[in-house]
Every structure is written in structure tokens, then in C-alpha cells.
Design a protein around this motif. Structure first.
Motif, PDB file in Angstrom:
ATOM      1  N   MET A   1      36.941  43.933  52.033  1.00 55.32           N
ATOM      2  CA  MET A   1      38.330  43.590  52.220  1.00 55.32           C
ATOM      3  C   MET A   1      38.982  43.475  50.839  1.00 55.32           C
ATOM      4  SD  MET A   1      39.789  40.389  54.337  1.00 55.32           S
ATOM      5  CE  MET A   1      41.257  40.657  55.238  1.00 55.32           C
ATOM      6  N   PHE A   2      40.132  44.143  50.662  1.00 55.79           N
ATOM      7  CA  PHE A   2      40.724  44.236  49.332  1.00 55.79           C
ATOM      8  C   PHE A   2      41.130  42.873  48.764  1.00 55.79           C
ATOM      9  CE2 PHE A   2      44.663  44.252  51.723  1.00 55.79           C
ATOM     10  CZ  PHE A   2      45.578  43.661  50.863  1.00 55.79           C
ATOM     11  N   ILE A   3      41.515  41.927  49.606  1.00 55.73           N
ATOM     12  CA  ILE A   3      41.943  40.615  49.115  1.00 55.73           C
ATOM     13  C   ILE A   3      40.776  39.898  48.434  1.00 55.73           C
ATOM     14  CG2 ILE A   3      42.746  38.323  49.820  1.00 55.73           C
ATOM     15  CD1 ILE A   3      44.385  39.740  52.004  1.00 55.73           C
ATOM     16  N   VAL A   4      39.633  39.905  49.082  1.00 53.62           N
ATOM     17  CA  VAL A   4      38.448  39.233  48.530  1.00 53.62           C
ATOM     18  C   VAL A   4      37.925  39.997  47.327  1.00 53.62           C
ATOM     19  CG1 VAL A   4      36.086  38.504  49.032  1.00 53.62           C
ATOM     20  CG2 VAL A   4      37.868  38.214  50.762  1.00 53.62           C
ATOM     21  N   ASP A   5      37.863  41.327  47.429  1.00 53.13           N
ATOM     22  CA  ASP A   5      37.379  42.136  46.306  1.00 53.13           C
ATOM     23  C   ASP A   5      38.240  41.934  45.063  1.00 53.13           C
ATOM     24  OD1 ASP A   5      35.317  43.132  47.833  1.00 53.13           O
ATOM     25  OD2 ASP A   5      36.351  45.008  48.326  1.00 53.13           O
ATOM     26  N   ALA A   6      39.560  41.911  45.251  1.00 48.15           N
ATOM     27  CA  ALA A   6      40.463  41.702  44.116  1.00 48.15           C
ATOM     28  C   ALA A   6      40.274  40.300  43.544  1.00 48.15           C
ATOM     29  CB  ALA A   6      41.911  41.921  44.543  1.00 48.15           C
ATOM     30  N   TRP A   7      40.145  39.309  44.401  1.00 44.83           N
ATOM     31  CA  TRP A   7      39.946  37.923  43.954  1.00 44.83           C
ATOM     32  C   TRP A   7      38.693  37.793  43.099  1.00 44.83           C
ATOM     33  CZ3 TRP A   7      42.657  33.463  43.919  1.00 44.83           C
ATOM     34  CH2 TRP A   7      41.967  32.272  43.708  1.00 44.83           C
ATOM     35  N   LYS A   8      37.649  38.525  43.469  1.00 51.46           N
ATOM     36  CA  LYS A   8      36.380  38.465  42.743  1.00 51.46           C
ATOM     37  C   LYS A   8      36.405  39.281  41.446  1.00 51.46           C
ATOM     38  CE  LYS A   8      33.412  37.818  46.772  1.00 51.46           C
ATOM     39  NZ  LYS A   8      32.365  38.436  47.599  1.00 51.46           N
ATOM     40  N   GLY A   9      37.445  40.092  41.259  1.00 51.70           N
ATOM     41  CA  GLY A   9      37.516  40.943  40.070  1.00 51.70           C
ATOM     42  C   GLY A   9      36.800  42.254  40.243  1.00 51.70           C
ATOM     43  N   SER A  10      36.530  42.647  41.487  1.00 49.29           N
ATOM     44  CA  SER A  10      35.780  43.874  41.765  1.00 49.29           C
ATOM     45  C   SER A  10      36.652  45.129  41.811  1.00 49.29           C
ATOM     46  CB  SER A  10      35.053  43.749  43.106  1.00 49.29           C
ATOM     47  OG  SER A  10      34.188  42.644  43.090  1.00 49.29           O
ATOM     48  N   LYS A  11      37.951  44.960  41.843  1.00 45.76           N
ATOM     49  CA  LYS A  11      38.861  46.113  41.895  1.00 45.76           C
ATOM     50  C   LYS A  11      39.236  46.522  40.473  1.00 45.76           C
ATOM     51  CE  LYS A  11      39.657  46.711  46.326  1.00 45.76           C
ATOM     52  NZ  LYS A  11      39.388  47.957  46.991  1.00 45.76           N
ATOM     53  N   PRO A  12      39.576  47.807  40.284  1.00 46.57           N
ATOM     54  CA  PRO A  12      40.003  48.246  38.947  1.00 46.57           C
ATOM     55  C   PRO A  12      41.292  47.535  38.517  1.00 46.57           C
ATOM     56  CG  PRO A  12      39.581  50.142  40.387  1.00 46.57           C
ATOM     57  CD  PRO A  12      39.508  48.912  41.238  1.00 46.57           C
ATOM     58  N   LEU A  13      41.401  47.293  37.223  1.00 45.95           N
ATOM     59  CA  LEU A  13      42.555  46.577  36.694  1.00 45.95           C
ATOM     60  C   LEU A  13      43.868  47.265  37.048  1.00 45.95           C
ATOM     61  CD1 LEU A  13      43.831  44.349  34.998  1.00 45.95           C
ATOM     62  CD2 LEU A  13      43.381  45.740  32.963  1.00 45.95           C
ATOM     63  N   TRP A  14      43.931  48.592  36.927  1.00 46.84           N
ATOM     64  CA  TRP A  14      45.203  49.272  37.191  1.00 46.84           C
ATOM     65  C   TRP A  14      45.643  49.071  38.638  1.00 46.84           C
ATOM     66  CZ3 TRP A  14      46.324  52.931  40.785  1.00 46.84           C
ATOM     67  CH2 TRP A  14      45.252  53.572  41.399  1.00 46.84           C
ATOM     68  N   THR A  15      44.682  49.064  39.558  1.00 47.64           N
ATOM     69  CA  THR A  15      45.010  48.876  40.977  1.00 47.64           C
ATOM     70  C   THR A  15      45.569  47.480  41.218  1.00 47.64           C
ATOM     71  OG1 THR A  15      43.222  50.370  41.609  1.00 47.64           O
ATOM     72  CG2 THR A  15      44.066  48.910  43.313  1.00 47.64           C
ATOM     73  N   VAL A  16      44.884  46.490  40.689  1.00 47.86           N
ATOM     74  CA  VAL A  16      45.305  45.109  40.900  1.00 47.86           C
ATOM     75  C   VAL A  16      46.638  44.860  40.202  1.00 47.86           C
ATOM     76  CG1 VAL A  16      44.702  42.693  40.534  1.00 47.86           C
ATOM     77  CG2 VAL A  16      42.921  44.321  41.140  1.00 47.86           C
ATOM     78  N   PHE A  17      46.784  45.327  38.981  1.00 45.90           N
ATOM     79  CA  PHE A  17      47.992  45.064  38.213  1.00 45.90           C
ATOM     80  C   PHE A  17      49.217  45.754  38.821  1.00 45.90           C
ATOM     81  CE2 PHE A  17      51.028  45.569  34.776  1.00 45.90           C
ATOM     82  CZ  PHE A  17      50.981  44.340  34.150  1.00 45.90           C
ATOM     83  N   TRP A  18      49.117  47.063  39.035  1.00 48.95           N
ATOM     84  CA  TRP A  18      50.292  47.826  39.478  1.00 48.95           C
ATOM     85  C   TRP A  18      50.513  47.780  40.982  1.00 48.95           C
ATOM     86  CZ3 TRP A  18      53.704  48.775  35.981  1.00 48.95           C
ATOM     87  CH2 TRP A  18      53.311  48.967  34.658  1.00 48.95           C
ATOM     88  N   LEU A  19      49.466  48.011  41.767  1.00 53.50           N
ATOM     89  CA  LEU A  19      49.644  48.124  43.216  1.00 53.50           C
ATOM     90  C   LEU A  19      49.677  46.781  43.936  1.00 53.50           C
ATOM     91  CD1 LEU A  19      47.399  51.212  44.027  1.00 53.50           C
ATOM     92  CD2 LEU A  19      49.842  51.142  43.484  1.00 53.50           C
ATOM     93  N   TYR A  20      48.901  45.821  43.441  1.00 54.11           N
ATOM     94  CA  TYR A  20      48.867  44.505  44.094  1.00 54.11           C
ATOM     95  C   TYR A  20      49.789  43.505  43.401  1.00 54.11           C
ATOM     96  CZ  TYR A  20      44.455  46.278  46.084  1.00 54.11           C
ATOM     97  OH  TYR A  20      43.484  47.018  46.703  1.00 54.11           O
ATOM     98  N   GLY A  21      50.125  43.767  42.137  1.00 53.95           N
ATOM     99  CA  GLY A  21      50.935  42.830  41.371  1.00 53.95           C
ATOM    100  C   GLY A  21      52.372  43.269  41.203  1.00 53.95           C
ATOM    101  N   VAL A  22      52.581  44.288  40.399  1.00 54.28           N
ATOM    102  CA  VAL A  22      53.941  44.687  40.028  1.00 54.28           C
ATOM    103  C   VAL A  22      54.751  45.191  41.221  1.00 54.28           C
ATOM    104  CG1 VAL A  22      55.290  46.292  38.622  1.00 54.28           C
ATOM    105  CG2 VAL A  22      53.284  45.157  37.645  1.00 54.28           C
ATOM    106  N   LEU A  23      54.210  46.096  41.991  1.00 60.35           N
ATOM    107  CA  LEU A  23      54.966  46.676  43.110  1.00 60.35           C
ATOM    108  C   LEU A  23      55.407  45.634  44.137  1.00 60.35           C
ATOM    109  CD1 LEU A  23      56.095  49.279  44.373  1.00 60.35           C
ATOM    110  CD2 LEU A  23      53.896  49.554  45.515  1.00 60.35           C
TER     111      LEU A  23
END
Length: 104
Positions: A1-23
Motif C-alpha cells: 500500500m503506497f501510504i505505508v510504503d511512503a511512510w517507511k521511506g520505501s518509495k523513490p524520493l521523486w515520487t513522494v516529493f512531486w506526486l504525493y507532496g507537491v501536486l
């Protein structure tokens, strides 16, 4: 699940920063500013946005911070962490001023 994976730091930085953060935060900020411009200071939608903004911001800031530790380029990881600190300060001020009905 992307929420848990992102929380753990398992997702690439660009994905978390741009797609989950900035957008999403840009879209939410646009909606919030539109509501303010419509003169809806205490509207239910505005309050709902603020209530959702706080946990989302905590989640995305932690996710970016953790993903930055695994960035392929340490410079990009450091920049992302610096921007995360600025983002946290900005988000805190936005919520405080919005709740005070301070002109934004």
C-alpha cells in the motif's frame, strides 16, 4: 500500500516529493484560496480542508524525510530535507493564520 510504503521511506524520493507532496498540496491550496476569495471564512469545506491538511502534511513530510535518506544523489536528498523543514514551517503558519481568520 503506497501510504505505508511512503511512510517507511520505501518509495523513490521523486515520487513522494512531486506526486504525493507537491501536486496534492498545490491542488488543496488552490481550492483553499478559492474558498477564501469567495468570502467563505468559516465554511464547512474550508474547515474540512484544514482538518485534512494537518494529518496529510505530517504524513507527507515524514515520507519525504525518510525517502530523502535513500535518494540516489545525496545533494537531492539534502535539498528535499531542507525544503521539508520550510514546508513544515509554512504549513504551520497557514493553519494558524487561517484559523485566526488572518488575511492570507
Amino acid at each position: 500500500m503506497f501510504i505505508v510504503d511512503a511512510w517507511k521511506g520505501s518509495k523513490p524520493l521523486w515520487t513522494v516529493f512531486w506526486l504525493y507532496g507537491v501536486l496534492p498540496s498545490t491542488i488543496a491550496t488552490g481550492i483553499f484560496l478559492w474558498l477564501v476569495s469567495q468570502g467563505a471564512p468559516g465554511s464547512g469545506l474550508r474547515q474540512l480542508l484544514l482538518a485534512a491538511f494537518a494529518p496529510y502534511t505530517i504524513w507527507v513530510l515524514v515520507a519525504i524525510w525518510r525517502a530523502a535518506a535513500h535518494a540516489p544523489d545525496p545533494l537531492m536528498g539534502g535539498m528535499a530535507r531542507g525544503l521539508t523543514v520550510a514546508w513544515a514551517i509554512n504549513a504551520t503558519m497557514l493553519v494558524v493564520f487561517a484559523e485566526m481568520d488572518f488575511p492570507i
